[in-house]
Design a protein around this motif. Sequence first.
Motif, PDB file in Angstrom:
ATOM      1  N   HIS A 183     -17.874  -3.729  -1.875  1.00  0.00           N
ATOM      2  CA  HIS A 183     -16.536  -4.121  -2.373  1.00  0.00           C
ATOM      3  C   HIS A 183     -15.411  -3.288  -1.747  1.00  0.00           C
ATOM      4  CE1 HIS A 183     -17.105  -1.241  -6.055  1.00  0.00           C
ATOM      5  NE2 HIS A 183     -16.280  -0.659  -5.200  1.00  0.00           N
ATOM      6  N   ARG A 184     -15.665  -2.731  -0.557  1.00  0.00           N
ATOM      7  CA  ARG A 184     -14.731  -1.780   0.056  1.00  0.00           C
ATOM      8  C   ARG A 184     -13.362  -2.364   0.366  1.00  0.00           C
ATOM      9  NH1 ARG A 184     -18.263  -3.813   3.634  1.00  0.00           N
ATOM     10  NH2 ARG A 184     -17.729  -4.235   5.808  1.00  0.00           N
ATOM     11  N   SER A 185     -13.249  -3.677   0.450  1.00  0.00           N
ATOM     12  CA  SER A 185     -11.966  -4.287   0.838  1.00  0.00           C
ATOM     13  C   SER A 185     -11.107  -4.710  -0.346  1.00  0.00           C
ATOM     14  CB  SER A 185     -12.223  -5.514   1.731  1.00  0.00           C
ATOM     15  OG  SER A 185     -12.921  -5.161   2.895  1.00  0.00           O
ATOM     16  N   VAL A 186     -11.664  -4.724  -1.548  1.00  0.00           N
ATOM     17  CA  VAL A 186     -10.956  -5.359  -2.663  1.00  0.00           C
ATOM     18  C   VAL A 186      -9.673  -4.619  -3.008  1.00  0.00           C
ATOM     19  CG1 VAL A 186     -11.101  -6.042  -5.084  1.00  0.00           C
ATOM     20  CG2 VAL A 186     -13.080  -6.346  -3.581  1.00  0.00           C
ATOM     21  N   ALA A 187      -9.740  -3.295  -3.169  1.00  0.00           N
ATOM     22  CA  ALA A 187      -8.533  -2.543  -3.545  1.00  0.00           C
ATOM     23  C   ALA A 187      -7.482  -2.631  -2.449  1.00  0.00           C
ATOM     24  CB  ALA A 187      -8.895  -1.084  -3.838  1.00  0.00           C
ATOM     25  N   PHE A 188      -7.903  -2.540  -1.200  1.00  0.00           N
ATOM     26  CA  PHE A 188      -6.964  -2.627  -0.084  1.00  0.00           C
ATOM     27  C   PHE A 188      -6.282  -3.995  -0.069  1.00  0.00           C
ATOM     28  CE2 PHE A 188      -5.735  -3.501   4.269  1.00  0.00           C
ATOM     29  CZ  PHE A 188      -5.223  -2.292   4.731  1.00  0.00           C
ATOM     30  N   ASP A 189      -7.070  -5.064  -0.224  1.00  0.00           N
ATOM     31  CA  ASP A 189      -6.490  -6.400  -0.193  1.00  0.00           C
ATOM     32  C   ASP A 189      -5.582  -6.651  -1.390  1.00  0.00           C
ATOM     33  OD1 ASP A 189      -7.656  -7.096   2.210  1.00  0.00           O
ATOM     34  OD2 ASP A 189      -9.417  -8.008   1.294  1.00  0.00           O
ATOM     35  N   LEU A 190      -5.917  -6.055  -2.540  1.00  0.00           N
ATOM     36  CA  LEU A 190      -5.024  -6.178  -3.690  1.00  0.00           C
ATOM     37  C   LEU A 190      -3.702  -5.473  -3.403  1.00  0.00           C
ATOM     38  CD1 LEU A 190      -4.398  -6.995  -6.595  1.00  0.00           C
ATOM     39  CD2 LEU A 190      -5.617  -4.939  -7.358  1.00  0.00           C
ATOM     40  N   MET A 191      -3.762  -4.285  -2.822  1.00  0.00           N
ATOM     41  CA  MET A 191      -2.540  -3.564  -2.475  1.00  0.00           C
ATOM     42  C   MET A 191      -1.668  -4.392  -1.521  1.00  0.00           C
ATOM     43  SD  MET A 191      -2.221   0.060  -0.402  1.00  0.00           S
ATOM     44  CE  MET A 191      -3.097  -0.646   1.024  1.00  0.00           C
ATOM     45  N   VAL A 192      -2.276  -4.947  -0.476  1.00  0.00           N
ATOM     46  CA  VAL A 192      -1.516  -5.726   0.509  1.00  0.00           C
ATOM     47  C   VAL A 192      -0.985  -7.008  -0.117  1.00  0.00           C
ATOM     48  CG1 VAL A 192      -1.710  -6.983   2.687  1.00  0.00           C
ATOM     49  CG2 VAL A 192      -2.753  -4.718   2.462  1.00  0.00           C
ATOM     50  N   HIS A 193      -1.753  -7.591  -1.026  1.00  0.00           N
ATOM     51  CA  HIS A 193      -1.304  -8.800  -1.732  1.00  0.00           C
ATOM     52  C   HIS A 193      -0.052  -8.515  -2.555  1.00  0.00           C
ATOM     53  CE1 HIS A 193      -1.712 -12.604  -3.923  1.00  0.00           C
ATOM     54  NE2 HIS A 193      -1.598 -11.931  -5.059  1.00  0.00           N
ATOM     55  N   LEU A 194      -0.009  -7.352  -3.195  1.00  0.00           N
ATOM     56  CA  LEU A 194       1.128  -7.002  -4.045  1.00  0.00           C
ATOM     57  C   LEU A 194       2.295  -6.418  -3.261  1.00  0.00           C
ATOM     58  CD1 LEU A 194      -0.821  -5.399  -7.033  1.00  0.00           C
ATOM     59  CD2 LEU A 194       0.092  -7.728  -6.872  1.00  0.00           C
ATOM     60  N   ASP A 195       1.989  -5.747  -2.155  1.00  0.00           N
ATOM     61  CA  ASP A 195       3.033  -5.167  -1.303  1.00  0.00           C
ATOM     62  C   ASP A 195       2.476  -5.026   0.109  1.00  0.00           C
ATOM     63  OD1 ASP A 195       4.964  -3.800   0.057  1.00  0.00           O
ATOM     64  OD2 ASP A 195       4.966  -2.032  -1.232  1.00  0.00           O
ATOM     65  N   PRO A 196       2.841  -5.927   1.026  1.00  0.00           N
ATOM     66  CA  PRO A 196       2.308  -5.866   2.388  1.00  0.00           C
ATOM     67  C   PRO A 196       2.923  -4.755   3.244  1.00  0.00           C
ATOM     68  CG  PRO A 196       3.837  -7.697   2.180  1.00  0.00           C
ATOM     69  CD  PRO A 196       3.675  -7.123   0.803  1.00  0.00           C
ATOM     70  N   GLY A 197       3.838  -3.984   2.689  1.00  0.00           N
ATOM     71  CA  GLY A 197       4.508  -2.948   3.481  1.00  0.00           C
ATOM     72  C   GLY A 197       3.583  -1.792   3.853  1.00  0.00           C
ATOM     73  N   TYR A 198       3.747  -1.288   5.070  1.00  0.00           N
ATOM     74  CA  TYR A 198       2.883  -0.213   5.578  1.00  0.00           C
ATOM     75  C   TYR A 198       3.131   1.105   4.845  1.00  0.00           C
ATOM     76  CZ  TYR A 198       1.074   3.245   8.901  1.00  0.00           C
ATOM     77  OH  TYR A 198       0.411   4.290   9.472  1.00  0.00           O
ATOM     78  N   LEU A 199       4.368   1.369   4.448  1.00  0.00           N
ATOM     79  CA  LEU A 199       4.686   2.655   3.818  1.00  0.00           C
ATOM     80  C   LEU A 199       3.932   2.842   2.513  1.00  0.00           C
ATOM     81  CD1 LEU A 199       8.524   3.070   4.458  1.00  0.00           C
ATOM     82  CD2 LEU A 199       6.618   4.239   5.569  1.00  0.00           C
ATOM     83  N   ARG A 200       3.633   1.780   1.808  1.00  0.00           N
ATOM     84  CA  ARG A 200       2.874   1.892   0.561  1.00  0.00           C
ATOM     85  C   ARG A 200       1.490   2.473   0.846  1.00  0.00           C
ATOM     86  NH1 ARG A 200       4.665   1.077  -4.667  1.00  0.00           N
ATOM     87  NH2 ARG A 200       5.681  -0.828  -3.985  1.00  0.00           N
ATOM     88  N   ARG A 201       0.879   1.993   1.918  1.00  0.00           N
ATOM     89  CA  ARG A 201      -0.440   2.493   2.281  1.00  0.00           C
ATOM     90  C   ARG A 201      -0.378   3.973   2.649  1.00  0.00           C
ATOM     91  NH1 ARG A 201      -3.446   0.623   7.660  1.00  0.00           N
ATOM     92  NH2 ARG A 201      -2.161  -1.202   7.279  1.00  0.00           N
ATOM     93  N   VAL A 202       0.645   4.367   3.384  1.00  0.00           N
ATOM     94  CA  VAL A 202       0.792   5.769   3.787  1.00  0.00           C
ATOM     95  C   VAL A 202       0.973   6.659   2.563  1.00  0.00           C
ATOM     96  CG1 VAL A 202       2.248   7.413   5.041  1.00  0.00           C
ATOM     97  CG2 VAL A 202       1.717   5.186   6.052  1.00  0.00           C
ATOM     98  N   ARG A 203       1.807   6.230   1.621  1.00  0.00           N
ATOM     99  CA  ARG A 203       2.021   7.021   0.407  1.00  0.00           C
ATOM    100  C   ARG A 203       0.728   7.160  -0.383  1.00  0.00           C
ATOM    101  NH1 ARG A 203       6.794   4.165  -0.390  1.00  0.00           N
ATOM    102  NH2 ARG A 203       5.937   3.046  -2.176  1.00  0.00           N
TER     103      ARG A 203
END
Length: 294
Positions: A183-203
């Motif tokens: 299930h390694r992709s689920v949290a990442f895909d949820l994050m991108v679904h809610l906010d596709p911005g790159y800075l969110r991932r960096v934070r």
Amino acid sequence: MPRNAVEVHDNLVLEPRDVKFDWSDLPLHWVPDEPFVTHTINVLHLLLPEGERWFIKVFRDALPMIRDEQLREEVLGFIGQESIHAEAHQEVLEHLLAQGLDPRPYVRQIAWLFQRVLGEKPGLSARRRRENVIERVAFVAAIEHFTAFLGHWALNSPALDRAKADPTMVDLLRWHGAEEVEHRSVAFDLMVHLDPGYLRRVRGMTVSGPLLVHLWVRGVRFLLAADPTLQGSIRPSWKLAWDGARRGLLPDPIASLRSGLRYLRPAYHPTQEGSSAQALGYLATSPAARAAAH
């Protein structure tokens, strides 16, 4: 850019496996003659019950915000798997207590961190509450990156078998690790679904990565000091960690750092890490998973 969540997961069905483990014969040092290695891995049991309950709370808060039905099903499957993970590691904590190692002081600190510091903030406006949920999802996504890294390591750690590590504990690590890879992709895909911005991932990684290292170091220090058989004779050090990694008994810290840096690549997606086929292959042969299926 990361691939679309639906494209990546069009065949992903996450199944919670209601596994049971018998800890009655587990020795305190379940890697024989390796108390440092044993307790470095045992930090998982300190962190994961409260951490995974927090993941579940965050994802439940995010459910009303999901606009894609496939992703919603994956999030529900993730919640089911994480609930069982938390209980499996909780049982190990109870076994440690029965053997004279009291994990409760450290676990209380972890509970305070997840519930009070990283928990839901009361009194927020609807807009700020949504922002808070997305920020916490980003923290989960970064942590899940490292749990998948650890899962991949557990699935590829023959040195534990050569060292005659307790087979039930090794099965727990590999069963859990396989589901983390699955299930390694689920949290990442949820994050991108809610906010596709790159800075969110960096934070998310900027907060979660250093915090995880800090908690792990503190956890090792705590367990070595609390072990009644050691009487403070072993002090944690990076030298011991490097030695354990060199012998294949612990994950390589440099490989972990490189993994964290890969997460920050703009085109990164979790499907680039680990092997779903290997994870599902282990889940088909895991003694605990097979017993749960019957």
